[in-house]
Design an enzyme around this catalytic site. Structure first.
Site, PDB file in Angstrom:
ATOM      1  N   GLU A   1       2.156  -5.577 -13.727  1.00 35.05           N
ATOM      2  CA  GLU A   1       2.726  -6.604 -12.780  1.00 35.05           C
ATOM      3  C   GLU A   1       2.012  -7.833 -13.354  1.00 35.05           C
ATOM      4  O   GLU A   1       2.566  -9.006 -13.373  1.00 35.05           O
ATOM      5  CB  GLU A   1       2.541  -6.205 -11.386  1.00 35.05           C
TER       6      GLU A   1
ATOM      7  N   GLU B   1      -2.047  -2.989  -0.563  1.00 41.05           N
ATOM      8  CA  GLU B   1      -0.812  -3.199  -0.284  1.00 41.05           C
ATOM      9  C   GLU B   1       0.069  -2.247  -0.986  1.00 41.05           C
ATOM     10  O   GLU B   1       0.854  -1.507  -0.253  1.00 41.05           O
ATOM     11  CB  GLU B   1      -0.384  -4.570  -0.320  1.00 41.05           C
ATOM     12  N   HIS B   2      -0.248  -2.183  -2.409  1.00 45.85           N
ATOM     13  CA  HIS B   2       0.317  -1.067  -3.333  1.00 45.85           C
ATOM     14  C   HIS B   2       0.350   0.198  -2.633  1.00 45.85           C
ATOM     15  O   HIS B   2       1.215   1.348  -2.561  1.00 45.85           O
ATOM     16  CB  HIS B   2       0.149  -1.319  -4.627  1.00 45.85           C
TER      17      HIS B   2
ATOM     18  N   HIS C   1      -4.113  -6.883  -2.442  1.00 45.28           N
ATOM     19  CA  HIS C   1      -2.799  -6.888  -3.084  1.00 45.28           C
ATOM     20  C   HIS C   1      -2.804  -5.461  -3.447  1.00 45.28           C
ATOM     21  O   HIS C   1      -1.705  -4.759  -3.352  1.00 45.28           O
ATOM     22  CB  HIS C   1      -2.545  -7.728  -4.246  1.00 45.28           C
TER      23      HIS C   1
END
Length: 427
Positions: free
Chosen positions: A126, A49-50, A46
Site C-alpha cells: 500500500e 485498522e487493517h 493504520h
C-alpha cells in the site's frame, strides 16, 4: 430525534432516530491516529485498522466478510491523524448483527502472528502504491515539511522501515491501550429506537477485557509549523505536482465558518476562481483546488495543481496574480451569497444519507463534545461577510509565508524553485 449519553464505561453514544428510512449507519470513532504514535511506531494506528479485519476468537477474516455480505451490509474503516473510524451501513433489521461483528472486531481482534506477518506485506505494498501516485504523495510531502520533527507531519501509513520493523507485541499493546471504551464515540443513525440501542452498546462495552490497560496518549504536544520552506522531490513524472500553502487554523477557531466560504470561492469547486482561471480560461491543469485541514490544535491551508513541465512560468505568474487579486480586492457580495447557498444545499442534501448523519454526529461529539446542529452551523455561515473573508485571507495567505512542495523531474524542479522565488521571494 437525537439522543446523547456519556455511558458508565466512559464512551460517548449518540443516536438519531429516523423512522422513515429502512437503513441504519453506525460509526465507532476511536481517538487514536498517527499523531499519537512514537517515531518508531509510525503507521501503527493504520496497521491496527487493517488487523481488525483479520479475525477474532469467534470469527475468521472470511467469517467477518461473509457475515456482512449475508445481511447485505457494508463494512469499512479508515485512519486519520487524530482518530480511527470503523463504520457500517445495514438494513434496520440487521443492525444488531452488525453491531455484534463490529464490537467483536474492535475489542477481540487476535493479531495472530501469521496474519500480522501477512498484513505487513499488504501495508508495505500500500505504501509502495502510494509512493507511485505523485498526485497523492504531494500532500504528504507538504505536511511533512510543514510539521517537521512532529508526528503530525508523518504519513498516516507509516514508512517502509517502521512497518517492516513492527513488533506484534508492541502493536498489540498500542491497540489495547487505545481501543478502550473511554476513548470512543459511537454514533448510530437510522430506523432504530435509542432506548434499545443504548443497552446493547453498553452490553458490548462491558465485554471489554482490557481492564488492565490505561489510555496513554503520546505526542500530544502542539506542533509548530516550519515556514516558509521549499521541498522538492525528484521523480520521473509526466506532470509536475505542486502544493503551495501555509499554516492554518484548528477546528476550534471561530473563523472556521469564514474559512468554509473563503475556500469555496478561492478553490473549493468548479465555480471557484482558481478552477475557472487555471483550468477553464488558461488550460494549465486538469486538476486544481485549494483545501483546509483543521485539527484539534493546528491546521494548514494548501493549494494543489498538477501541470505540464512547459507551463511552469505561466502557472506561477497566473497564480500570483490571482492570489494578489484575492487578497487585494477581496470577494464580492454576489460570490459570498452564491457560496452560502451552495454550502447550505450541500449540508442539507448530505443529511438525506444515514451514513452522513452518523458521520457528522460522531465527529461533532468527538471534536466538540456535543452534536452541533446543522442549523447552528448554517446560522454562523450566513453571518460571513466579504470583509470577514478578506481579513481571513490576509491572515492565512500572506505571500511571504507561502511555502512550496513539488514533485517532478529534477531539471523541471529547478525551474519550479526559480519561479517560486521570483514571485514569492522577489529575488
Amino acid at each position: 430525534m437525537i439522543y446523547y449519553w456519556i455511558l458508565p464505561q466512559g464512551a460517548k453514544l449518540v443516536v438519531e432516530e429516523i423512522p422513515y428510512v429502512k437503513s441504519v449507519a453506525i460509526g465507532v470513532y476511536i481517538k487514536v491516529g498517527s499523531r499519537h504514535e512514537k517515531e518508531n511506531m509510525a503507521g501503527a494506528s493504520h496497521f491496527i485498522e487493517h488487523m481488525l479485519f483479520k479475525g477474532t476468537e469467534k470469527r475468521t477474516a472470511r467469517d467477518i466478510a461473509e457475515s456482512f455480505e449475508l445481511i447485505g451490509g457494508q463494512l469499512n474503516a479508515y485512519t486519520s491523524k487524530e482518530y480511527t473510524c470503523v463504520y457500517a451501513r445495514t438494513l434496520d433489521e440487521n443492525i444488531y448483527q452488525a453491531m455484534d461483528i463490529i464490537f467483536d472486531m474492535i475489542f477481540n481482534s487476535r493479531f495472530a502472528a501469521k496474519d500480522f506477518a501477512t498484513e505487513k506485506g499488504v501495508v508495505i505494498e500500500e505504501i509502495n502504491m502510494y509512493e507511485d501516485t505523485p498526485d497523492e504523495l504531494i500532500h504528504d510531502l507538504f505536511t511533512q515539511s510543514l510539521w517537521q520533527d512532529h508526528a503530525m507531519g508523518r504519513p498516516i501509513l507509516g514508512t517502509l522501515e517502521t512497518v517492516a520493523n513492527f513488533s506484534r507485541d508492541e502493536v498489540y499493546h498500542f491497540y489495547k491501550q487505545n481501543y478502550i471504551p473511554s476513548n470512543m464515540v459511537i454514533s448510530v443513525a437510522g430506523n432504530v429506537k435509542a432506548d434499545k440501542i443504548r443497552p446493547q452498546v453498553e452490553f458490548y462495552l462491558n465485554q471489554f477485557d482490557g481492564k488492565n490497560y490505561t489510555l496513554d496518549s503520546n505526542n500530544q504536544d502542539k506542533p509548530y509549523a516550519t515556514v516558509p520552506f521549499i521541498t522538492l522531490l525528484p521523480r520521473d513524472t509526466e506532470q509536475i505536482q505542486i502544493c503551495l500553502g501555509a499554516p492554518g487554523i484548528s477546528y476550534w477557531d471561530k473563523e472556521r465558518y469564514t474559512q468554509h466560504v473563503m475556500n469555496s470561492i478561492l478553490g473549493g469547486g468548479m465555480s471557484s476562481r482558481l478552477f475557472q482561471t487555471m483550468r477553464e480560461e488558461l488550460g494549465l491543469a486538469y486538476s486544481v483546488y485549494s483545501y483546509p485541514s483543521n485539527y484539534s490544535d493546528t491546521g494548514s491551508y494548501a493549494i494543489y495543481i498538477g501541470t505540464g513541465p512547459n507551463k511552469i512560468k505561466q502557472f506561477f505568474a497566473a497564480f500570483y496574480e490571482e492570489l494578489n487579486r484575492f487578497l487585494g480586492e477581496g470577494v464580492t457580495e454576489e460570490e459570498v451569497y452564491r457560496t452560502k447557498q451552495l454550502l447550505k444545499a450541500n449540508m442539507y442534501l448530505g443529511q438525506e444519507s444515514v451514513t452522513n448523519r452518523s458521520s457528522r454526529m460522531g465527529k461533532s461529539v468527538m471534536m466538540y463534545g456535543e452534536v452541533v446542529p446543522v442549523e447552528k452551523v448554517m446560522e454562523e455561515v450566513l453571518k460571513v461577510t466579504p470583509a470577514m473573508v478578506r481579513d481571513l485571507a490576509a491572515k492565512l495567505l500572506r505571500p511571504e509565508e507561502i511555502s512550496l512542495a513539488a514533485i517532478g523531474p529534477e531539471k523541471v524542479l529547478q525551474e519550479v524553485q526559480h519561479e517560486y522565488k521570483k514571485w514569492f521571494k522577489k529575488e
